[in-house]
Enzyme design. Sequence first.
Site, PDB file in Angstrom:
ATOM      1  CG  LEU A  42      -2.077   0.961   1.306  1.00 56.19           C
ATOM      2  CD1 LEU A  42      -3.028   0.751   0.139  1.00 56.19           C
ATOM      3  CD2 LEU A  42      -2.831   0.778   2.621  1.00 56.19           C
ATOM      4  CG  ASP A  43       0.873   3.997  -3.332  1.00 53.10           C
ATOM      5  OD1 ASP A  43       1.661   3.090  -3.658  1.00 53.10           O
ATOM      6  OD2 ASP A  43       0.129   4.581  -4.143  1.00 53.10           O
ATOM      7  N   PRO A  44       2.825   4.658   0.658  1.00 52.84           N
ATOM      8  CG  PRO A  44       5.139   5.033   0.802  1.00 52.84           C
ATOM      9  CD  PRO A  44       4.059   4.587  -0.155  1.00 52.84           C
ATOM     10  CB  ALA A  46      -2.646   4.705   0.764  1.00 54.92           C
ATOM     11  NE  ARG A 177       0.069   6.158  -6.926  1.00 46.59           N
ATOM     12  CZ  ARG A 177       0.870   6.915  -6.172  1.00 46.59           C
ATOM     13  NH1 ARG A 177       1.482   7.944  -6.692  1.00 46.59           N
ATOM     14  NH2 ARG A 177       1.040   6.646  -4.906  1.00 46.59           N
TER      15      ARG A 177
END
Length: 301
Positions: A42-44, A46, A177
């Site tokens: 999971l993206d930082p 998020a 995104r």
Amino acid sequence: MKDRFDNLVIPVDKSAGLSTYDVIRRFRKTVRADKVGHSGTLDPMATGLVLILTGAATKLSNYLMELPKRYIADIRLGEATDTQDSTGRVLRSAGWEGVGEEQIREVLPGFIGRRMQVPPMYSALKHKGTPLYALARRGQEIERAPREVVTHEIELLGCDLPIFRIMVRCSRGMYVRVLAEEIGDALGVPACLHSLVRTEVGHFNLDSAVKDTDFAALAGREKPGYSLSEALIHMPAVELTPVQARGLENGIAPRIRESFPQTGVYMRLIRPDGELGAIAETGAAGILHLKKVFNVAPAGD
């Protein structure tokens, strides 16, 4: 005594600003387990659901990655950035005042179903062994082939323009995104992802997740995570006889005699002690093909 934190799938609520690997490092400092992995990053920027896998559960990673995901996303109109989210450098800006809730509702259904999407440069995908985000930070851009993604559901939850909120339920490989920028393109204005929360991965949700700041709380839980069989509850189950369970140890798959499901279906083979004995794929005439075999003792052994 079997370590009670081993061979489990543990839902974790990730904080903003941390990578998935930061969360794993925090977990290792607090919880003892033989091996630790995950079933998707999971993206930082998020927040929300990450599945940590311990011991034999690390072998489930690819099967859990295939589960659909549910996100709550805030999208900001008026700016497009190099990272396609609010952390990036603004590349384009334009007025959004001509866009309203009605126009947003009109374009969202166009993203439901199967379609092709180009992965972002700021992603963990690799090019010749190097993550794309590392190349992007050096100012490099690599041509990326479009990939098929599926949006099962998309819903407008609220509008406080220039920011609006959507719920998205989608397949593996879909980048929210990128979706934010695509929605902006459909509306005719620049857009980027403002915030993102992953709320579900298949049958896992945030209600059962432990905060990444409170791994010590797992010690007080009667069940700190999901067993291998529980984690794969989305797969049909076959109860094995003792003879069939012993056959797994020699690579012998049982045969389904009562009913023949369609071919290509993954199934859980459950031993008499209730533990997962194997993952198998259905073939013709009730024949099962073993994909993964497990020899995990019941909790407490």
